[in-house]
Design a protein around this motif. Structure first.
Motif, PDB file in Angstrom:
ATOM      1  N   THR A  51       0.839  -1.202   0.000  1.00  0.00           N
ATOM      2  CA  THR A  51       0.000   0.000   0.000  1.00  0.00           C
ATOM      3  C   THR A  51       0.874   1.251   0.000  1.00  0.00           C
ATOM      4  O   THR A  51       0.675   2.175  -0.805  1.00  0.00           O
ATOM      5  CB  THR A  51      -0.911   0.020   1.247  1.00  0.00           C
ATOM      6  OG1 THR A  51      -1.714  -1.158   1.238  1.00  0.00           O
ATOM      7  CG2 THR A  51      -1.801   1.241   1.292  1.00  0.00           C
ATOM      8  N   SER A  54       2.640   1.845  -3.264  1.00  0.00           N
ATOM      9  CA  SER A  54       1.701   2.340  -4.284  1.00  0.00           C
ATOM     10  C   SER A  54       1.395   3.816  -4.076  1.00  0.00           C
ATOM     11  O   SER A  54       1.378   4.600  -5.032  1.00  0.00           O
ATOM     12  CB  SER A  54       0.380   1.553  -4.236  1.00  0.00           C
ATOM     13  OG  SER A  54       0.625   0.175  -4.357  1.00  0.00           O
ATOM     14  N   VAL A  55       1.182   4.197  -2.829  1.00  0.00           N
ATOM     15  CA  VAL A  55       0.871   5.602  -2.523  1.00  0.00           C
ATOM     16  C   VAL A  55       2.075   6.476  -2.879  1.00  0.00           C
ATOM     17  O   VAL A  55       1.933   7.541  -3.479  1.00  0.00           O
ATOM     18  CB  VAL A  55       0.491   5.760  -1.027  1.00  0.00           C
ATOM     19  CG1 VAL A  55       0.469   7.223  -0.611  1.00  0.00           C
ATOM     20  CG2 VAL A  55      -0.861   5.107  -0.751  1.00  0.00           C
ATOM     21  N   ALA A  58       2.324   6.972  -6.608  1.00  0.00           N
ATOM     22  CA  ALA A  58       1.097   7.411  -7.298  1.00  0.00           C
ATOM     23  C   ALA A  58       1.288   8.816  -7.848  1.00  0.00           C
ATOM     24  O   ALA A  58       1.772   9.709  -7.168  1.00  0.00           O
ATOM     25  CB  ALA A  58      -0.076   7.396  -6.329  1.00  0.00           C
ATOM     26  N   LYS A  59       0.943   8.996  -9.109  1.00  0.00           N
ATOM     27  CA  LYS A  59       0.898  10.311  -9.711  1.00  0.00           C
ATOM     28  C   LYS A  59      -0.474  10.445 -10.363  1.00  0.00           C
ATOM     29  O   LYS A  59      -1.273   9.522 -10.319  1.00  0.00           O
ATOM     30  CB  LYS A  59       2.016  10.492 -10.733  1.00  0.00           C
ATOM     31  CG  LYS A  59       3.416  10.410 -10.139  1.00  0.00           C
ATOM     32  CD  LYS A  59       3.703  11.490  -9.103  1.00  0.00           C
ATOM     33  CE  LYS A  59       4.044  12.809  -9.722  1.00  0.00           C
ATOM     34  NZ  LYS A  59       4.398  13.823  -8.694  1.00  0.00           N
ATOM     35  N   GLU A  60      -0.692  11.598 -10.989  1.00  0.00           N
ATOM     36  CA  GLU A  60      -2.032  11.880 -11.494  1.00  0.00           C
ATOM     37  C   GLU A  60      -2.523  10.817 -12.478  1.00  0.00           C
ATOM     38  O   GLU A  60      -3.699  10.476 -12.509  1.00  0.00           O
ATOM     39  CB  GLU A  60      -2.064  13.247 -12.187  1.00  0.00           C
ATOM     40  CG  GLU A  60      -1.729  14.411 -11.287  1.00  0.00           C
ATOM     41  CD  GLU A  60      -0.246  14.523 -10.977  1.00  0.00           C
ATOM     42  OE1 GLU A  60       0.550  14.493 -11.919  1.00  0.00           O
ATOM     43  OE2 GLU A  60       0.110  14.618  -9.792  1.00  0.00           O
ATOM     44  N   GLN A 125      -9.243   2.490   4.243  1.00  0.00           N
ATOM     45  CA  GLN A 125      -9.262   1.410   3.259  1.00  0.00           C
ATOM     46  C   GLN A 125      -7.965   0.617   3.363  1.00  0.00           C
ATOM     47  O   GLN A 125      -6.876   1.208   3.421  1.00  0.00           O
ATOM     48  CB  GLN A 125      -9.413   1.995   1.862  1.00  0.00           C
ATOM     49  CG  GLN A 125     -10.804   2.576   1.623  1.00  0.00           C
ATOM     50  CD  GLN A 125     -10.956   3.024   0.191  1.00  0.00           C
ATOM     51  OE1 GLN A 125     -10.208   3.853  -0.298  1.00  0.00           O
ATOM     52  NE2 GLN A 125     -11.934   2.461  -0.490  1.00  0.00           N
TER      53      GLN A 125
ATOM     54  N   SER B  60       4.941  14.404  -4.257  1.00  0.00           N
ATOM     55  CA  SER B  60       3.560  14.779  -3.947  1.00  0.00           C
ATOM     56  C   SER B  60       2.706  14.699  -5.208  1.00  0.00           C
ATOM     57  O   SER B  60       3.188  14.805  -6.319  1.00  0.00           O
ATOM     58  CB  SER B  60       3.495  16.166  -3.307  1.00  0.00           C
ATOM     59  OG  SER B  60       4.044  17.149  -4.149  1.00  0.00           O
ATOM     60  N   LEU B  61       1.436  14.490  -4.997  1.00  0.00           N
ATOM     61  CA  LEU B  61       0.482  14.429  -6.110  1.00  0.00           C
ATOM     62  C   LEU B  61       0.142  15.844  -6.555  1.00  0.00           C
ATOM     63  O   LEU B  61       0.064  16.742  -5.730  1.00  0.00           O
ATOM     64  CB  LEU B  61      -0.811  13.770  -5.637  1.00  0.00           C
ATOM     65  CG  LEU B  61      -0.960  12.264  -5.778  1.00  0.00           C
ATOM     66  CD1 LEU B  61      -2.339  11.857  -5.295  1.00  0.00           C
ATOM     67  CD2 LEU B  61      -0.778  11.838  -7.222  1.00  0.00           C
ATOM     68  N   LEU B  62      -0.093  16.022  -7.847  1.00  0.00           N
ATOM     69  CA  LEU B  62      -0.518  17.297  -8.413  1.00  0.00           C
ATOM     70  C   LEU B  62       0.494  18.419  -8.169  1.00  0.00           C
ATOM     71  O   LEU B  62       0.134  19.591  -8.064  1.00  0.00           O
ATOM     72  CB  LEU B  62      -1.898  17.702  -7.852  1.00  0.00           C
ATOM     73  CG  LEU B  62      -3.029  16.704  -8.117  1.00  0.00           C
ATOM     74  CD1 LEU B  62      -4.279  17.069  -7.316  1.00  0.00           C
ATOM     75  CD2 LEU B  62      -3.375  16.664  -9.605  1.00  0.00           C
ATOM     76  N   ARG B 119     -13.065   7.945 -13.761  1.00  0.00           N
ATOM     77  CA  ARG B 119     -11.834   7.586 -13.040  1.00  0.00           C
ATOM     78  C   ARG B 119     -11.828   8.278 -11.680  1.00  0.00           C
ATOM     79  O   ARG B 119     -11.055   9.202 -11.429  1.00  0.00           O
ATOM     80  CB  ARG B 119     -10.590   8.055 -13.803  1.00  0.00           C
ATOM     81  CG  ARG B 119     -10.299   7.317 -15.093  1.00  0.00           C
ATOM     82  CD  ARG B 119      -8.837   7.547 -15.535  1.00  0.00           C
ATOM     83  NE  ARG B 119      -8.442   8.959 -15.531  1.00  0.00           N
ATOM     84  CZ  ARG B 119      -7.341   9.426 -14.951  1.00  0.00           C
ATOM     85  NH1 ARG B 119      -6.534   8.642 -14.282  1.00  0.00           N
ATOM     86  NH2 ARG B 119      -7.034  10.708 -15.025  1.00  0.00           N
ATOM     87  N   TRP B 123      -7.842   4.616  -3.885  1.00  0.00           N
ATOM     88  CA  TRP B 123      -7.285   4.530  -2.527  1.00  0.00           C
ATOM     89  C   TRP B 123      -5.830   4.948  -2.485  1.00  0.00           C
ATOM     90  O   TRP B 123      -5.360   5.472  -1.498  1.00  0.00           O
ATOM     91  CB  TRP B 123      -7.476   3.115  -1.950  1.00  0.00           C
ATOM     92  CG  TRP B 123      -6.775   2.025  -2.738  1.00  0.00           C
ATOM     93  CD1 TRP B 123      -7.330   1.221  -3.684  1.00  0.00           C
ATOM     94  CD2 TRP B 123      -5.396   1.653  -2.668  1.00  0.00           C
ATOM     95  NE1 TRP B 123      -6.394   0.372  -4.217  1.00  0.00           N
ATOM     96  CE2 TRP B 123      -5.193   0.608  -3.602  1.00  0.00           C
ATOM     97  CE3 TRP B 123      -4.313   2.082  -1.909  1.00  0.00           C
ATOM     98  CZ2 TRP B 123      -3.956   0.008  -3.799  1.00  0.00           C
ATOM     99  CZ3 TRP B 123      -3.070   1.477  -2.111  1.00  0.00           C
ATOM    100  CH2 TRP B 123      -2.911   0.462  -3.044  1.00  0.00           C
ATOM    101  N   TYR B 124      -5.079   4.727  -3.587  1.00  0.00           N
ATOM    102  CA  TYR B 124      -3.662   5.089  -3.524  1.00  0.00           C
ATOM    103  C   TYR B 124      -3.412   6.570  -3.784  1.00  0.00           C
ATOM    104  O   TYR B 124      -2.323   7.073  -3.567  1.00  0.00           O
ATOM    105  CB  TYR B 124      -2.790   4.200  -4.427  1.00  0.00           C
ATOM    106  CG  TYR B 124      -3.230   4.033  -5.867  1.00  0.00           C
ATOM    107  CD1 TYR B 124      -3.067   5.043  -6.785  1.00  0.00           C
ATOM    108  CD2 TYR B 124      -3.797   2.824  -6.291  1.00  0.00           C
ATOM    109  CE1 TYR B 124      -3.455   4.877  -8.102  1.00  0.00           C
ATOM    110  CE2 TYR B 124      -4.180   2.649  -7.616  1.00  0.00           C
ATOM    111  CZ  TYR B 124      -4.008   3.678  -8.522  1.00  0.00           C
ATOM    112  OH  TYR B 124      -4.394   3.506  -9.821  1.00  0.00           O
ATOM    113  N   GLU B 125      -4.423   7.288  -4.268  1.00  0.00           N
ATOM    114  CA  GLU B 125      -4.271   8.736  -4.433  1.00  0.00           C
ATOM    115  C   GLU B 125      -4.750   9.511  -3.204  1.00  0.00           C
ATOM    116  O   GLU B 125      -4.306  10.624  -2.950  1.00  0.00           O
ATOM    117  CB  GLU B 125      -5.078   9.216  -5.639  1.00  0.00           C
ATOM    118  CG  GLU B 125      -4.540   8.743  -6.964  1.00  0.00           C
ATOM    119  CD  GLU B 125      -5.513   9.038  -8.075  1.00  0.00           C
ATOM    120  OE1 GLU B 125      -5.267   9.975  -8.836  1.00  0.00           O
ATOM    121  OE2 GLU B 125      -6.541   8.338  -8.166  1.00  0.00           O
ATOM    122  N   PRO B 127      -4.409   9.327   0.128  1.00  0.00           N
ATOM    123  CA  PRO B 127      -3.469   9.868   1.139  1.00  0.00           C
ATOM    124  C   PRO B 127      -2.671  11.056   0.599  1.00  0.00           C
ATOM    125  O   PRO B 127      -2.423  12.010   1.325  1.00  0.00           O
ATOM    126  CB  PRO B 127      -2.549   8.679   1.437  1.00  0.00           C
ATOM    127  CG  PRO B 127      -3.319   7.465   1.029  1.00  0.00           C
ATOM    128  CD  PRO B 127      -4.146   7.894  -0.141  1.00  0.00           C
TER     129      PRO B 127
END
Lengths: 280, 282
Positions: A51, A54-55, A58-60, A125, B60-62, B119, B123-125, B127
């Motif tokens: 988990t 994966s986090v 993770a990207k867009e 989750q 970080s995302l975005l 889309r 769950w992985y986005e 956090p």
């Protein structure tokens, strides 16, 4: 300098988890205020690690394939993929496929700070890729041989990349012979960035204090512990620095080995043993 | 009151890290200049060029969206505040409130668009979205001020959070750098502004501010960290390296810049990272 190769989508990292699924893994170990079978603690830790990976990646557009991951179980008459669900039977799987294909996503409760000094329960989750399995003996030599095949193919395909990391989690002695030569064979594979890394974790049977990341055999209680120590690779410098930042005493001879691990040191072992150089 | 001289044009060059697509570049830059002269707090005619660069944190995302939003908001906050460096806490509050508002609107739109595309957020986005996006931000104003005797003097004023750097060059040689002065100061954990950070006091404490005077012909470069480290390692490289001419960035187009960066990477002189340069010559 070895173990400095950049990890990128064109040169991904490779993790192989070897998980002991022998009958003794059903024995209990302390988990907070309760006890849990060792196999459950280990599978929870692996699921949590997948988990977190994966986090982290993770990207867009989705999860980036900075890593390919295998989870191999070994127990009664069987050495093979421990993935369940869609990934059942697969060995090394790109992380994006791992992330998109858990066997199921459970809803679990977790205590978090309420911001006023107390704790409140919240629902999170929890994706699950593997469940605890406990049966028969501990064919560790065969498991290391299985990893040897995976690693051999990997280094052929990625000769310049960061070398594969094999993390072996077990609670007992090998029941199919001395695993030393299988471990030596495994660690003899190398990329231009260094030899394959093999880290070993022994899950607690006795409840005593864990011995984490030792740099010599001296404090180890028996020949079995010394065997696992000898089979374990020295931590590369970036993992050593990270281990030190987490409060571990380290030296240049510190090995990726934990003996008599409790629940905390299992999580630490996975965290430190999968610590990547910078992702690009 | 003398006439305001023409403001320089800002040149913007960038390239993504090797192995990434253009769309994956997480650096951002923005510049803006007024068509009309203004008046400073002392009643003198002034004209300003504003520029900002930001380096989105890859973990970080975005991050790209946050960096893009930050550079525009940084320029807007400098522009609207006038002598913005005089009251830093007010400036920081304005920038953080402005960017938080824009970020919330962006996130709402983003999540709606994802849902509409079938889309929804996974769950992985989740956090990463809860943690927010992170980026450095460096903003600068080049201001022309017409003095009582009709002469014009040029100054720069800059703020920085993180390791994106400003360089002042005279005759092609490095005169000043901000906020970092030595290549050893680059760490792996630079100060970053988080999209969910609302602690104005903390950010104001961490923000660095500097200013300097520009003579005609001086150049000001705003860069993200890989090029900044390159500039500072050149400074540390001894007389010969310092004396060797910088690349003729003024004549570069995007392709020239990408080729030059690739060459520096191949010679192991520059880290493989997104690279951004905003350049102006007065």
């Amino acid at each position: 300098m070895p173990y400095t190769a950049e990890i990128s989508r064109t040169n991904p990292g490779c993790f192989i988890f070897l998980v002991d699924q022998s009958a003794s893994m059903s024995d209990p170990m302390e988990s907070g205020e309760t006890t849990q079978p060792r196999a459950e603690v280990v599978s929870n830790a692996i699921n949590r690690l997948l988990t977190e990976l994966s986090v982290k990646c993770a990207k867009e557009e989705g999860v980036r394939d900075y890593f390919h991951v295998a989870v191999i179980g070994y127990g009664h008459n069987r050495v093979g993929s421990a993935y369940q669900g869609t990934l059942a039977g697969r060995d090394l799987v790109p992380l994006s496929e791992v992330a998109n294909n858990p066997a199921r996503v459970e809803s679990r409760t977790k205590k978090v700070s309420d911001g006023a000094g107390g704790l409140v329960e919240t629902s999170v989750q929890f994706p699950v890729w593997m469940d605890p399995v406990t049966n028969g003996g501990t064919p560790m030599t065969r498991a290391l041989g299985y990893a040897n095949t995976l690693v051999g193919h990997w280094v052929d395909m990625h000769p310049g990349g960061f070398p594969p990391i094999v993390l072996n989690l077990t609670d007992g002695e090998s029941t199919d012979g001395d695993p030393t030569s299988a471990a030596i064979g495994l660690a003899s594979h190398a990329t231009a960035d260094g030899p394959v890394l093999l880290f070993n974790l022994h899950v607690s049977g006795s409840g005593g204090a864990p011995i984490t990341f030792p740099d010599s055999e001296e404090a180890l209680p028996d020949t079995y512990a010394k065997l696992l120590f000898q089979m374990s690779s020295v931590l590369p410098s970036h993992m050593r620095s990270y281990a030190a930042s987490q409060g571990h005493r380290v030296s240049e001879s510190t090995r990726g080995f934990v003996y008599n691990a409790d629940i905390v040191s299992i999580v630490e072992f996975l965290d430190i043993g999968t610590r990547a150089t910078e992702l690009r | 009151m003398g006439d305001i001289p023409a403001l320089p044009r800002a040149q913007w060059l960038w390239t993504q890290k090797s192995g990434s697509s253009e769309q994956e570049c997480e650096d951002a830059a923005y510049s803006w200049q007024s068509d009309e002269a203004g008046v400073d707090s002392a009643g003198r005619a002034v004209a300003s060029l504003y520029a900002a660069v930001s380096d989105g944190a890859s973990e970080s995302l975005l991050a790209r969206d946050w960096a893009t939003l930050l550079v525009a908001d940084a320029v807007e906050s400098m522009r609207l505040a006038g002598d913005w460096w005089e009251e830093l806490a007010t400036f920081v509050r304005d920038l953080m409130e402005r960017s938080a508002l824009h970020w919330d609107a962006f996130l709402t739109r983003y999540q709606a668009e994802r849902a509409a595309q079938g889309r929804p957020i996974t769950w992985y986005e989740q956090p990463g979205l809860e943690k927010g996006a992170f980026a450095t931000v460096l903003g600068a104003e080049i201001r022309a001020t017409v003095l009582e005797d009709g002469t014009t003097r040029w100054f720069w004023y800059a703020f920085a959070l993180g390791d994106s750097c400003l360089f002042q060059l005279r005759d092609g040689r490095l005169l000043d750098s901000f906020p970092l002065c030595a290549v050893e100061e680059f760490g792996i954990t630079p100060q970053l502004l988080g999209s969910r950070n609302h602690d104005v006091r903390l950010v104001a404490e961490r923000m660095r501010v500097a200013h300097g005077e520009l003579l005609p012909g001086d150049e000001l470069l705003l860069t993200t960290d890989a090029l900044a480290a390159w500039m500072l390692s050149r400074k540390a490289g001894g007389e010969a390296e310092q004396a060797s001419a910088l690349p003729a960035f003024a004549a570069f187009d995007q392709q020239d810049f990408a080729d030059w960066v690739d060459d520096q990477r191949a010679r192991a002189r520059m880290r493989n990272d997104d690279v951004t340069l905003v350049r102006a010559r007065v």
